[in-house]
Write an enzyme that holds these catalytic residues in place. Structure first.
Site, PDB file in Angstrom:
ATOM      1  N   SER A 145       0.862  -1.190   0.000  1.00 18.55           N
ATOM      2  CA  SER A 145       0.000   0.000   0.000  1.00 18.55           C
ATOM      3  C   SER A 145       0.892   1.232   0.000  1.00 18.55           C
ATOM      4  O   SER A 145       2.070   1.156   0.356  1.00 18.55           O
ATOM      5  CB  SER A 145      -0.861  -0.011   1.272  1.00 18.55           C
ATOM      6  OG  SER A 145      -1.470   1.244   1.487  1.00 18.55           O
ATOM      7  N   TYR A 158      -3.432  -0.461   9.966  1.00 17.90           N
ATOM      8  CA  TYR A 158      -3.251  -0.733   8.529  1.00 17.90           C
ATOM      9  C   TYR A 158      -1.850  -0.301   8.092  1.00 17.90           C
ATOM     10  O   TYR A 158      -1.145  -1.037   7.385  1.00 17.90           O
ATOM     11  CB  TYR A 158      -4.331   0.010   7.746  1.00 17.90           C
ATOM     12  CG  TYR A 158      -4.387  -0.305   6.266  1.00 17.90           C
ATOM     13  CD1 TYR A 158      -5.146  -1.381   5.797  1.00 17.90           C
ATOM     14  CD2 TYR A 158      -3.704   0.475   5.335  1.00 17.90           C
ATOM     15  CE1 TYR A 158      -5.215  -1.666   4.438  1.00 17.90           C
ATOM     16  CE2 TYR A 158      -3.769   0.200   3.989  1.00 17.90           C
ATOM     17  CZ  TYR A 158      -4.523  -0.865   3.540  1.00 17.90           C
ATOM     18  OH  TYR A 158      -4.591  -1.146   2.194  1.00 17.90           O
TER      19      TYR A 158
HETATM   20  P1  NAD Z   1     -11.988  -4.916  -1.216  1.00 18.45           P
HETATM   21  O1  NAD Z   1     -12.525  -4.606   0.143  1.00 18.45           O
HETATM   22  O2  NAD Z   1     -12.817  -4.585  -2.410  1.00 18.45           O
HETATM   23  O3  NAD Z   1     -11.603  -6.478  -1.323  1.00 18.45           O
HETATM   24  C1  NAD Z   1     -10.974  -7.137  -0.257  1.00 18.45           C
HETATM   25  C2  NAD Z   1     -11.063  -8.629  -0.477  1.00 18.45           C
HETATM   26  O4  NAD Z   1     -10.515  -9.279   0.681  1.00 18.45           O
HETATM   27  C3  NAD Z   1     -12.517  -9.122  -0.626  1.00 18.45           C
HETATM   28  O5  NAD Z   1     -12.601 -10.094  -1.644  1.00 18.45           O
HETATM   29  C4  NAD Z   1     -12.791  -9.748   0.736  1.00 18.45           C
HETATM   30  O6  NAD Z   1     -13.748 -10.780   0.686  1.00 18.45           O
HETATM   31  C5  NAD Z   1     -11.407 -10.284   1.097  1.00 18.45           C
HETATM   32  N1  NAD Z   1     -11.317 -10.547   2.525  1.00 18.45           N
HETATM   33  C6  NAD Z   1     -11.455  -9.676   3.545  1.00 18.45           C
HETATM   34  N2  NAD Z   1     -11.437 -10.332   4.726  1.00 18.45           N
HETATM   35  C7  NAD Z   1     -11.260 -11.646   4.436  1.00 18.45           C
HETATM   36  C8  NAD Z   1     -11.163 -12.829   5.198  1.00 18.45           C
HETATM   37  N3  NAD Z   1     -11.286 -12.811   6.535  1.00 18.45           N
HETATM   38  N4  NAD Z   1     -10.981 -14.001   4.576  1.00 18.45           N
HETATM   39  C9  NAD Z   1     -10.883 -14.049   3.222  1.00 18.45           C
HETATM   40  N5  NAD Z   1     -10.982 -12.971   2.431  1.00 18.45           N
HETATM   41  C10 NAD Z   1     -11.178 -11.785   3.032  1.00 18.45           C
HETATM   42  O7  NAD Z   1     -10.580  -4.211  -1.246  1.00 18.45           O
HETATM   43  P2  NAD Z   1      -9.541  -3.875  -2.436  1.00 18.45           P
HETATM   44  O8  NAD Z   1      -9.451  -2.394  -2.483  1.00 18.45           O
HETATM   45  O9  NAD Z   1      -9.811  -4.643  -3.654  1.00 18.45           O
HETATM   46  O10 NAD Z   1      -8.198  -4.383  -1.717  1.00 18.45           O
HETATM   47  C11 NAD Z   1      -7.408  -5.454  -2.197  1.00 18.45           C
HETATM   48  C12 NAD Z   1      -6.028  -5.308  -1.580  1.00 18.45           C
HETATM   49  O11 NAD Z   1      -5.450  -4.081  -2.006  1.00 18.45           O
HETATM   50  C13 NAD Z   1      -6.025  -5.258  -0.038  1.00 18.45           C
HETATM   51  O12 NAD Z   1      -4.902  -5.951   0.471  1.00 18.45           O
HETATM   52  C14 NAD Z   1      -5.891  -3.787   0.252  1.00 18.45           C
HETATM   53  O13 NAD Z   1      -5.332  -3.537   1.521  1.00 18.45           O
HETATM   54  C15 NAD Z   1      -4.987  -3.360  -0.880  1.00 18.45           C
HETATM   55  N6  NAD Z   1      -5.014  -1.934  -1.167  1.00 18.45           N
HETATM   56  C16 NAD Z   1      -6.140  -1.320  -1.613  1.00 18.45           C
HETATM   57  C17 NAD Z   1      -6.117   0.048  -1.861  1.00 18.45           C
HETATM   58  C18 NAD Z   1      -7.316   0.782  -2.363  1.00 18.45           C
HETATM   59  O14 NAD Z   1      -7.234   2.010  -2.522  1.00 18.45           O
HETATM   60  N7  NAD Z   1      -8.439   0.144  -2.635  1.00 18.45           N
HETATM   61  C19 NAD Z   1      -4.946   0.767  -1.657  1.00 18.45           C
HETATM   62  C20 NAD Z   1      -3.816   0.113  -1.182  1.00 18.45           C
HETATM   63  C21 NAD Z   1      -3.862  -1.240  -0.967  1.00 18.45           C
END
Ligand code: NAD
Length: 253
Positions: A145, A158
């Site tokens: 991130s 986080y």
């Molecule tokens: P999102 O919330 O749309 O998706 C998260 C996914 O993780 C979902 O499929 C959810 O079901 C799964 N998940 C959560 N808890 C779980 C559990 N206990 N068991 C199994 N699966 C679980 O989020 P996203 O934005 O697509 O994030 C994906 C990755 O990218 C994450 O690691 C997030 O930290 C990282 N990220 C996202 C952003 C952003 O701006 N969206 C920025 C930096 C990093």
């Protein structure tokens, strides 16, 4: 041919949390590039992505894996290997967010975020690494991130967990590069997914963020398709311990 470097034909990839958001786009990209997929899913009854992958002509199986359950986390990689015969690519994508001022931040939120965003990443890396080091090849891609590098605001757990994911990525790369196992991380910028609903709905924070993004827009899940295929394929065979930002230029600002 150079384009063959990006082919994932005959490879097996496992990905966590791909039912929506960034993970869904990455899983489809891997399948479009030729890989068969194992979806590590909290809700095995959600079959839409599996069906979409199978429509592309790839094999796909759902491995029940609620990351809150260590028994399921520890069984996930052995299950993939027993169903497909091998594992070539692991994508640690699943993650959660909890927001609160640090003076009020609940211990339970700290534990939940550190568990899902760091401990399970470590366990899945270790399980995959044992298999890949023994085979002498493999690709592990963690999801870091901007908060692996910056501190963020009201997200102490986080930031701590994602900072550690970046360091874990480098630590594992140092040990496993000589075994042809590439461990790298993708650094997403601000991406319009469910995780950011609160930020997107906050008009002040939303416009502050947008003004700072040189590309002039939030990221979309499909912005990660090319990056994940690059890091999963032979095109990145000499890339180890790298944090690859897909952030619309945010970090350069
Ligand atoms: P999102 O919330 O749309 O998706 C998260 C996914 O993780 C979902 O499929 C959810 O079901 C799964 N998940 C959560 N808890 C779980 C559990 N206990 N068991 C199994 N699966 C679980 O989020 P996203 O934005 O697509 O994030 C994906 C990755 O990218 C994450 O690691 C997030 O930290 C990282 N990220 C996202 C952003 C952003 O701006 N969206 C920025 C930096 C990093």
């Amino acid at each position: 041919m150079t384009q063959d470097l990006f082919s994932l034909d005959g490879k097996v990839a496992a990905i966590s949390g791909a039912t929506r958001g960034i993970g869904r786009s990455m899983a489809l990209a891997l399948a479009e590039a030729g890989a068969d997929l194992a979806l590590l899913q909290r809700s095995p009854e959600q079959t839409q992505l599996k069906e979409d992958i199978e429509k592309l002509g790839r094999k796909c199986c759902i491995i029940p894996c609620n990351l809150e359950r260590m028994d399921q986390v520890k069984e996930a990689i052995p299950s993939v290997v027993s169903q497909f015969g091998a594992l070539d690519i692991l994508i640690n994508n699943a993650g959660i967010q909890r927001r609160a001022p640090s003076v009020d931040f609940a211990e339970s939120d700290w534990d939940d975020v550190l568990h899902i965003n760091l401990k399970t990443v470590w366990i899945l890396c270790q399980q995959a690494g044992r298999h890949m080091v023994a085979r002498g090849r493999g690709k592990i891609i963690n999801t870091a991130s901007l908060l692996s590098i910056q501190g963020g605001f009201t997200v102490p757990a986080y930031a701590a967990a994602k900072g550690a994911v970046a360091q874990l990525t480098k630590a594992l790369a140092n040990e496993w590069a000589k075994h042809n196992v590439n461990v790298n991380a993708i650094v997403p910028g601000y991406v319009a997914t469910d995780m950011n609903t609160a930020l997107i709905r906050d008009p002040v924070r939303s416009s502050q963020i947008l003004e700072r993004i040189p590309a002039g827009r939030w990221g979309e899940p499909d912005d990660f398709k090319g990056t994940v295929v690059f890091l999963a394929s032979d095109a990145s065979n000499y890339v180890h311990g790298h944090l690859l930002a897909v952030d619309g230029g945010w970090l350069g600002r």
